[in-house]
Design a protein around this motif. Structure first.
Motif, PDB file in Angstrom:
ATOM      1  N   PHE A  79       0.830  -1.205   0.000  1.00  0.00           N
ATOM      2  CA  PHE A  79       0.000   0.000   0.000  1.00  0.00           C
ATOM      3  C   PHE A  79       0.866   1.258   0.000  1.00  0.00           C
ATOM      4  O   PHE A  79       0.557   2.233  -0.702  1.00  0.00           O
ATOM      5  CB  PHE A  79      -0.931  -0.006   1.207  1.00  0.00           C
ATOM      6  N   ALA A  82       2.024   1.780  -3.406  1.00  0.00           N
ATOM      7  CA  ALA A  82       0.960   2.296  -4.269  1.00  0.00           C
ATOM      8  C   ALA A  82       0.765   3.799  -4.081  1.00  0.00           C
ATOM      9  O   ALA A  82       0.402   4.511  -5.027  1.00  0.00           O
ATOM     10  CB  ALA A  82      -0.342   1.551  -3.986  1.00  0.00           C
ATOM     11  N   PHE A 247      -8.708   5.109  -0.776  1.00  0.00           N
ATOM     12  CA  PHE A 247      -7.528   4.490  -1.382  1.00  0.00           C
ATOM     13  C   PHE A 247      -7.313   3.079  -0.828  1.00  0.00           C
ATOM     14  O   PHE A 247      -6.910   2.179  -1.564  1.00  0.00           O
ATOM     15  CB  PHE A 247      -6.299   5.352  -1.144  1.00  0.00           C
ATOM     16  N   VAL A 248      -7.566   2.891   0.467  1.00  0.00           N
ATOM     17  CA  VAL A 248      -7.460   1.554   1.064  1.00  0.00           C
ATOM     18  C   VAL A 248      -8.455   0.608   0.395  1.00  0.00           C
ATOM     19  O   VAL A 248      -8.119  -0.536   0.057  1.00  0.00           O
ATOM     20  CB  VAL A 248      -7.698   1.614   2.586  1.00  0.00           C
ATOM     21  N   ARG A 250      -9.762   0.831  -2.584  1.00  0.00           N
ATOM     22  CA  ARG A 250      -9.326   0.570  -3.955  1.00  0.00           C
ATOM     23  C   ARG A 250      -8.164  -0.431  -3.974  1.00  0.00           C
ATOM     24  O   ARG A 250      -8.093  -1.319  -4.831  1.00  0.00           O
ATOM     25  CB  ARG A 250      -8.913   1.884  -4.614  1.00  0.00           C
ATOM     26  N   TYR A 251      -7.259  -0.287  -3.022  1.00  0.00           N
ATOM     27  CA  TYR A 251      -6.093  -1.174  -2.942  1.00  0.00           C
ATOM     28  C   TYR A 251      -6.531  -2.615  -2.683  1.00  0.00           C
ATOM     29  O   TYR A 251      -6.102  -3.544  -3.385  1.00  0.00           O
ATOM     30  CB  TYR A 251      -5.174  -0.678  -1.826  1.00  0.00           C
TER      31      TYR A 251
END
Length: 306
Positions: A79, A82, A247-248, A250-251
């Motif tokens: 993460f 990313a 974002f988490v 999506r990751y």
């Protein structure tokens, strides 16, 4: 509570214990202006670091033969990569301590096998559920093992302070007269399993993932009964971290979509499963026969370092 901070720009890390220069600059800029502080993602990118609270456990993060390892560590490294920043780990005694670290704004994310139950969801944000575990009451085979909650009264029970295990016992106390337990600070689950094995306490509560490892080192321990089933495990964030949470999400969606998440978890599960009873028995025997000769040195080091 003292923590260890590990910093990594990739899959291996080094230890840092001081605030980096970019952080000092960012704080100075925030103090020197009248504008609102930047959003969390902007802060992370300005700092160049993602701060993740975790715990020292084979199910989360540990120092392996080749360096930092563990499923939560591998996920956190990915993460941070990313986001285009380095990873800084704060290694704390328990998942509860890691969660508190996030809620007090010392870390951006808690990745430590955090149970995302309803009381905790009321205090913070949680990412996608990526694993489920159960709570088991653990005792020694010399027993007698309790057959159900009603037989917990009168037993010496210890759990981690503020844990979901303590919360489970608190719920039971309303219906089980005489139920008492002790909540301990600065211990982890494997410490408590060792105390049951050594006779210091009668029972503890362990998550299925932790007991899957601990039973190899303490083959005399047994699960008496299941206290709670199918608890959700997820990363925890602060209550205002909505932008980072996106974002988490999506990751993890990406990891689940291409099978990488299942592969990471399965690989680390296999690593733990390779610990067989022969290795565990040899380890326990070494603790009994070899460790006493070196114990004073460990105690001296502990006194010097805290």
């Amino acid at each position: 509570m003292e923590s260890q901070t590990a910093q990594s720009g990739g899959p291996r890390g080094t230890v840092r214990r001081r605030l980096g220069f970019p952080a000092v600059v960012l704080v100075a800029l925030m103090i020197g202006t009248c504008s609102s502080p930047p959003g969390l993602l902007v802060q992370i990118r300005e700092l160049g670091a993602l701060k993740v609270a975790t715990r020292n456990s084979p199910t989360a993060y540990f120092e392996g033969a080749a360096g930092p390892d563990g499923p939560e560590y591998e996920l956190a490294v990915g993460f941070a990569r990313a986001l285009g920043v380095r990873l800084e780990l704060r290694v704390l005694p328990s998942g509860t301590a890691a969660l508190e670290d996030v809620l007090s704004n010392r870390s951006h994310i808690a990745a430590a096998g955090i149970v995302a139950n309803e009381p905790r969801r009321a205090t913070g944000l949680f990412g996608p559920v990526y694993r489920r575990i159960s709570q088991h009451v653990i005792g020694h085979v010399r027993g007698p093992l309790p057959a159900g909650p009603a037989e917990l009264a009168g037993r010496r029970i210890a759990v981690i302070r503020g844990s979901t295990h303590a919360a489970s016992l608190a719920r039971l106390a309303a219906t089980v007269p005489g139920l008492q337990w002790t909540e301990l600070d600065n211990v982890d689950q494997l410490d408590l399993l060792a105390r049951v094995a050594g006779g210091a306490i009668d029972l503890t509560i362990a998550d299925s993932s932790e007991f899957a490892l601990g039973r190899y080192f303490h083959p005399e321990l047994r699960p008496a009964f299941t206290l709670l089933e199918s608890e959700e495990i997820a990363w925890a964030l602060g209550p205002r971290s909505h932008e980072l949470l996106a974002f988490v999400q999506r990751y993890f969606d990406g990891l689940a979509g291409d099978g990488r998440l299942a592969s990471i978890l399965a690989r680390h599960d296999r690593t733990m499963a390779r610990v067989d009873r022969i290795d565990a028995a040899a380890f326990v025997e070494d603790v009994r026969r070899t460790l006493p000769a070196y114990r004073p040195w460990f105690e001296e080091a502990a006194a010097e370092t805290g």
